[in-house]
Write a protein that holds these residues in place. Structure first.
Motif, PDB file in Angstrom:
ATOM      1  N   ILE A 412      77.721 -40.055 -31.706  1.00 22.55           N
ATOM      2  CA  ILE A 412      76.950 -41.211 -32.163  1.00 22.55           C
ATOM      3  C   ILE A 412      75.822 -41.547 -31.185  1.00 22.55           C
ATOM      4  O   ILE A 412      74.958 -42.373 -31.504  1.00 22.55           O
ATOM      5  CB  ILE A 412      77.849 -42.447 -32.377  1.00 22.55           C
ATOM      6  N   TYR A 413      75.863 -40.923 -30.015  1.00 22.89           N
ATOM      7  CA  TYR A 413      74.783 -41.110 -29.044  1.00 22.89           C
ATOM      8  C   TYR A 413      74.159 -39.757 -28.711  1.00 22.89           C
ATOM      9  O   TYR A 413      74.835 -38.724 -28.743  1.00 22.89           O
ATOM     10  CB  TYR A 413      75.320 -41.760 -27.762  1.00 22.89           C
ATOM     11  N   THR A 414      72.889 -39.761 -28.375  1.00 20.83           N
ATOM     12  CA  THR A 414      72.181 -38.526 -28.034  1.00 20.83           C
ATOM     13  C   THR A 414      72.542 -38.086 -26.622  1.00 20.83           C
ATOM     14  O   THR A 414      73.102 -38.860 -25.825  1.00 20.83           O
ATOM     15  CB  THR A 414      70.663 -38.734 -28.117  1.00 20.83           C
ATOM     16  N   ASP A 415      72.217 -36.846 -26.298  1.00 17.45           N
ATOM     17  CA  ASP A 415      72.461 -36.340 -24.943  1.00 17.45           C
ATOM     18  C   ASP A 415      71.718 -37.175 -23.916  1.00 17.45           C
ATOM     19  O   ASP A 415      72.223 -37.434 -22.815  1.00 17.45           O
ATOM     20  CB  ASP A 415      72.033 -34.875 -24.844  1.00 17.45           C
ATOM     21  N   SER A 423      79.264 -43.521 -19.653  1.00 17.48           N
ATOM     22  CA  SER A 423      80.418 -44.069 -20.374  1.00 17.48           C
ATOM     23  C   SER A 423      80.369 -43.713 -21.859  1.00 17.48           C
ATOM     24  O   SER A 423      81.399 -43.723 -22.551  1.00 17.48           O
ATOM     25  CB  SER A 423      80.477 -45.586 -20.210  1.00 17.48           C
ATOM     26  N   LYS A 424      79.185 -43.383 -22.349  1.00 17.69           N
ATOM     27  CA  LYS A 424      79.036 -43.034 -23.757  1.00 17.69           C
ATOM     28  C   LYS A 424      79.502 -41.617 -24.069  1.00 17.69           C
ATOM     29  O   LYS A 424      79.523 -41.205 -25.232  1.00 17.69           O
ATOM     30  CB  LYS A 424      77.577 -43.214 -24.189  1.00 17.69           C
ATOM     31  N   GLU A 425      79.899 -40.871 -23.033  1.00 17.82           N
ATOM     32  CA  GLU A 425      80.420 -39.524 -23.242  1.00 17.82           C
ATOM     33  C   GLU A 425      81.689 -39.551 -24.089  1.00 17.82           C
ATOM     34  O   GLU A 425      81.921 -38.659 -24.893  1.00 17.82           O
ATOM     35  CB  GLU A 425      80.723 -38.855 -21.890  1.00 17.82           C
ATOM     36  N   ASN A 426      82.513 -40.573 -23.876  1.00 17.18           N
ATOM     37  CA  ASN A 426      83.803 -40.636 -24.562  1.00 17.18           C
ATOM     38  C   ASN A 426      83.725 -41.484 -25.837  1.00 17.18           C
ATOM     39  O   ASN A 426      84.520 -42.405 -26.052  1.00 17.18           O
ATOM     40  CB  ASN A 426      84.872 -41.200 -23.617  1.00 17.18           C
ATOM     41  N   THR A 427      82.781 -41.170 -26.668  1.00 16.79           N
ATOM     42  CA  THR A 427      82.614 -41.859 -27.946  1.00 16.79           C
ATOM     43  C   THR A 427      82.348 -40.824 -29.036  1.00 16.79           C
ATOM     44  O   THR A 427      82.015 -39.674 -28.749  1.00 16.79           O
ATOM     45  CB  THR A 427      81.432 -42.843 -27.912  1.00 16.79           C
ATOM     46  N   SER A 481      85.264 -55.466 -25.216  1.00 18.29           N
ATOM     47  CA  SER A 481      84.812 -56.193 -26.405  1.00 18.29           C
ATOM     48  C   SER A 481      83.332 -55.951 -26.710  1.00 18.29           C
ATOM     49  O   SER A 481      82.958 -55.747 -27.865  1.00 18.29           O
ATOM     50  CB  SER A 481      85.081 -57.689 -26.243  1.00 18.29           C
ATOM     51  N   GLN A 482      82.480 -55.947 -25.690  1.00 18.48           N
ATOM     52  CA  GLN A 482      81.055 -55.770 -25.920  1.00 18.48           C
ATOM     53  C   GLN A 482      80.714 -54.324 -26.273  1.00 18.48           C
ATOM     54  O   GLN A 482      80.024 -54.051 -27.263  1.00 18.48           O
ATOM     55  CB  GLN A 482      80.255 -56.205 -24.681  1.00 18.48           C
ATOM     56  N   THR A 483      81.243 -53.384 -25.474  1.00 11.12           N
ATOM     57  CA  THR A 483      80.927 -51.977 -25.722  1.00 11.12           C
ATOM     58  C   THR A 483      81.522 -51.505 -27.049  1.00 11.12           C
ATOM     59  O   THR A 483      80.922 -50.688 -27.759  1.00 11.12           O
ATOM     60  CB  THR A 483      81.444 -51.096 -24.576  1.00 11.12           C
ATOM     61  N   ALA A 484      82.686 -52.023 -27.389  1.00  7.80           N
ATOM     62  CA  ALA A 484      83.307 -51.641 -28.658  1.00  7.80           C
ATOM     63  C   ALA A 484      82.441 -52.069 -29.835  1.00  7.80           C
ATOM     64  O   ALA A 484      82.252 -51.316 -30.794  1.00  7.80           O
ATOM     65  CB  ALA A 484      84.700 -52.258 -28.767  1.00  7.80           C
ATOM     66  N   CYS A 485      81.926 -53.279 -29.759  1.00 11.59           N
ATOM     67  CA  CYS A 485      81.054 -53.762 -30.830  1.00 11.59           C
ATOM     68  C   CYS A 485      79.776 -52.924 -30.918  1.00 11.59           C
ATOM     69  O   CYS A 485      79.293 -52.617 -32.013  1.00 11.59           O
ATOM     70  CB  CYS A 485      80.702 -55.231 -30.598  1.00 11.59           C
ATOM     71  N   GLU A 486      79.222 -52.569 -29.779  1.00 14.39           N
ATOM     72  CA  GLU A 486      78.012 -51.739 -29.768  1.00 14.39           C
ATOM     73  C   GLU A 486      78.278 -50.384 -30.428  1.00 14.39           C
ATOM     74  O   GLU A 486      77.467 -49.893 -31.227  1.00 14.39           O
ATOM     75  CB  GLU A 486      77.546 -51.536 -28.321  1.00 14.39           C
ATOM     76  N   GLY A 514      91.559 -53.316 -32.527  1.00 12.15           N
ATOM     77  CA  GLY A 514      90.655 -52.293 -33.012  1.00 12.15           C
ATOM     78  C   GLY A 514      89.730 -52.728 -34.120  1.00 12.15           C
ATOM     79  O   GLY A 514      89.187 -51.903 -34.823  1.00 12.15           O
ATOM     80  N   ILE A 515      89.542 -54.018 -34.345  1.00 11.76           N
ATOM     81  CA  ILE A 515      88.579 -54.441 -35.365  1.00 11.76           C
ATOM     82  C   ILE A 515      87.774 -55.624 -34.832  1.00 11.76           C
ATOM     83  O   ILE A 515      88.297 -56.463 -34.113  1.00 11.76           O
ATOM     84  CB  ILE A 515      89.288 -54.812 -36.680  1.00 11.76           C
ATOM     85  N   TRP A 516      86.518 -55.618 -35.181  1.00 16.11           N
ATOM     86  CA  TRP A 516      85.629 -56.644 -34.663  1.00 16.11           C
ATOM     87  C   TRP A 516      84.713 -57.138 -35.761  1.00 16.11           C
ATOM     88  O   TRP A 516      84.471 -56.454 -36.737  1.00 16.11           O
ATOM     89  CB  TRP A 516      84.768 -56.058 -33.536  1.00 16.11           C
ATOM     90  N   LYS A 517      84.227 -58.349 -35.611  1.00 16.72           N
ATOM     91  CA  LYS A 517      83.265 -58.894 -36.572  1.00 16.72           C
ATOM     92  C   LYS A 517      81.848 -58.663 -36.065  1.00 16.72           C
ATOM     93  O   LYS A 517      81.605 -58.672 -34.880  1.00 16.72           O
ATOM     94  CB  LYS A 517      83.506 -60.396 -36.767  1.00 16.72           C
TER      95      LYS A 517
END
Length: 517
Positions: A412-415, A423-427, A481-486, A514-517
């Motif tokens: 979901i993120y570019t190289d 931290s975006k490696e594990n997404t 909470s913040q990174t999960a929403c992002e 595991g769920i966010w608004k």
């Protein structure tokens, strides 16, 4: 394919997933919560609605758009050896009772996986449809099974006469398999207590080409008797093969029945517990595929309650479609499948998963390299039950889908974005493709923002949704909470580029954190 010769699964019973009366059921089929704690004597003795006028399996066209009831036999042509006449009182049914079957179809738009024929218990004194059969039918249809409840003959009729009623229902379903959207071979019979004994009598002596003349030489066979009464699986729910209160443990006798794969469910506080245990071992010993669920401290008679339905439904899929259940289609190509003894590290490092294998399991927990798939649940904080068989089926489906040419993982993120923020490696998004253009869902696992429990939370839901034709995604996000929403926002935006995953509608599912608004 997983081996259906599995060992006993003993567990604590749960009512968490027990299905209450569906909103689309007519009032007369309402059974309440489905939980055994809410049962009353009135519920146990309540009778199912009879067919309209003289609608039978021969003179009425089946319509899977709604619930229908059909008399099983034409008037004046019912095979019988019992004389039940007007004035004989004290029985559950009146002297003029006609056996019938009630068809409860899957929800609109659901692709059927097969059919299950259900017989309620009641010691041949009554049929507990509102405690046994109806709640189970409602639950099984949520897993994609067409369900049929048989109001078979009770005392003073014999067990043999009731078996002919079961056979008649199976013939009706096989004849109309195309109408109900199933394969003719994909029919199971299931019974509760006396209903299971009734199913067993059918399978032992009155299936395939046996018709009413075997019991009553005055019976006139009709066109339905030309359809083999064949069932490919059996469910013994607090029941066994035998007679009332007495299970048959003779392997020679049981072998003569050429019995199909059989699934047992019973509780440790059942007065017949030792008989269930013994017969299970005998059945397994003569080479019949088996499975069982034993509920700790549960008594005799709990209907669909206890948390066993999902396991039975998945087992039944494997029996009906052994090469495609759980997505294991690639086995025919010689693919080596994972087992419960496979180390998680071997799954992660399998070349077929490239560089995303590490995301199948929680990367934030630092799992030991020696852990096997059957031990996966031992390290998931806050989760008391992780099904090892489901874990194995998930990783095997991932492997088989890739083997079949599907892409199951997307960044979901570019190289560049990953380089700027490691931290975006594990997404990423795991994807199980459903039907082209079908709606899609993004499923988010729990883990208390400590880790992502996808192997337990989101992957099973993703697998289930895909089996029902939906395009299902499971998000691996950064705990917090913040990174999960992002990450969730990014995945929903990015998903639009996945070919064939639908576009007009999506749902977001989650569990615990595991769920966010």
């Amino acid at each position: 394919m997983q081996d259906t010769h599995v060992s006993r699964e003993r567990r604590e019973g749960t009512s968490a997933d027990t299905v209450a009366t569906p909103e689309d059921f007519p009032n007369e089929y309402g059974y309440g919560s489905g939980g055994v704690s809410d049962w009353s004597r009135e519920d146990m003795l309540k009778k199912m609605p009879k067919p309209k006028e003289n609608e039978t399996v021969l003179n009425t066209a089946p319509d899977p758009a709604g619930i229908q009831a059909f008399y099983l036999w034409e008037e004046g042509n019912v095979p019988t050896v019992t004389e039940f006449t007007k004035g004989m009182d004290g029985y559950f049914d009146q002297w003029d009772f006609r056996p019938f079957v009630t068809a409860i179809p899957v929800r609109s738009g659901v692709k059927p996986k097969g059919a299950v024929v259900l017989m309620a218990g009641g010691a041949y004194q009554f049929r507990g449809n509102y405690t046994d059969s109806l709640p189970t039918a409602a639950a099984l249809r949520e897993y994609g099974f067409q369900t049929f409840i048989v109001d078979y003959r009770l005392r003073p009729y014999t067990q043999e006469e009731g078996a002919l009623d079961v056979a008649r229902a199976v013939r009706f379903i096989r004849k109309n398999a195309d109408v109900y959207g199933i394969e003719p071979e994909d029919i199971a019979v299931m019974g509760f207590s006396a209903g299971g004994i009734q199913a067993g009598e059918f399978l032992m002596h009155y299936d395939e080409t046996v018709n009413g003349t075997a019991l009553d030489n005055t019976y006139a066979p009709d066109e339905l008797d030309g359809v083999p009464a064949h069932a490919s699986a059996a469910g013994m729910i607090y029941s066994f093969y035998g007679r009332l209160s007495v299970g048959n443990m003779d392997p020679d006798w049981l072998s003569k029945g050429e019995l199909p794969p059989t699934f047992y469910v019973y509780g440790t506080e059942d007065p017949f517990y030792s008989q269930f245990e013994e017969q299970y071992e005998v059945i397994q010993g003569i080479g019949i595929k088996t499975n069982r669920i034993v509920l700790d401290n549960w008594p005799h008679g709990f209907g669909s309650d206890g948390g066993w339905i999902a396991d039975y439904a998945h087992w039944l899929e494997e029996i009906f479609q052994p090469d495609s259940a759980s997505g294991l289609t690639a086995q025919e190509d010689g693919m080596e499948l994972f087992t419960s003894e496979t180390r998680m590290q071997d799954v992660i490092q399998d070349p077929i998963f490239a560089d995303f294998g590490k995301l199948i399991f929680p990367v934030d927990l630092g799992l030991e390299e020696t852990l096997t798939l059957k031990e996966a649940g031992d390290r998931l904080v806050w989760y008391s039950y992780v099904n090892p068989e489901r874990t194995v089926s998930i990783v095997n489906e991932m492997k088989s889908r890739i083997q079949a040419g599907e892409q199951i993982f997307y960044d979901i993120y570019t190289d560049k974005e990953k380089a700027e923020d490691p931290s975006k490696e594990n997404t990423g998004l795991f994807f199980f493709r459903g039907n082209p253009g079908e709606k899609f869902a993004v499923v988010n696992a729990g883990g208390g923002f400590m880790y992502v429990a996808a192997i337990h939370d989101s992957f099973p839901h993703m697998q289930e949704l895909a089996e029902r034709g939906y395009n299902a995604f499971a998000l691996i996000y950064r705990p917090g909470s913040q990174t999960a929403c992002e990450d969730l926002a990014r995945s929903c935006f990015w998903r639009k580029g996945v070919s064939g995953s639908g576009g007009s509608y999506h749902a977001v599912y989650g569990a615990v954190r595991g769920i966010w608004k």
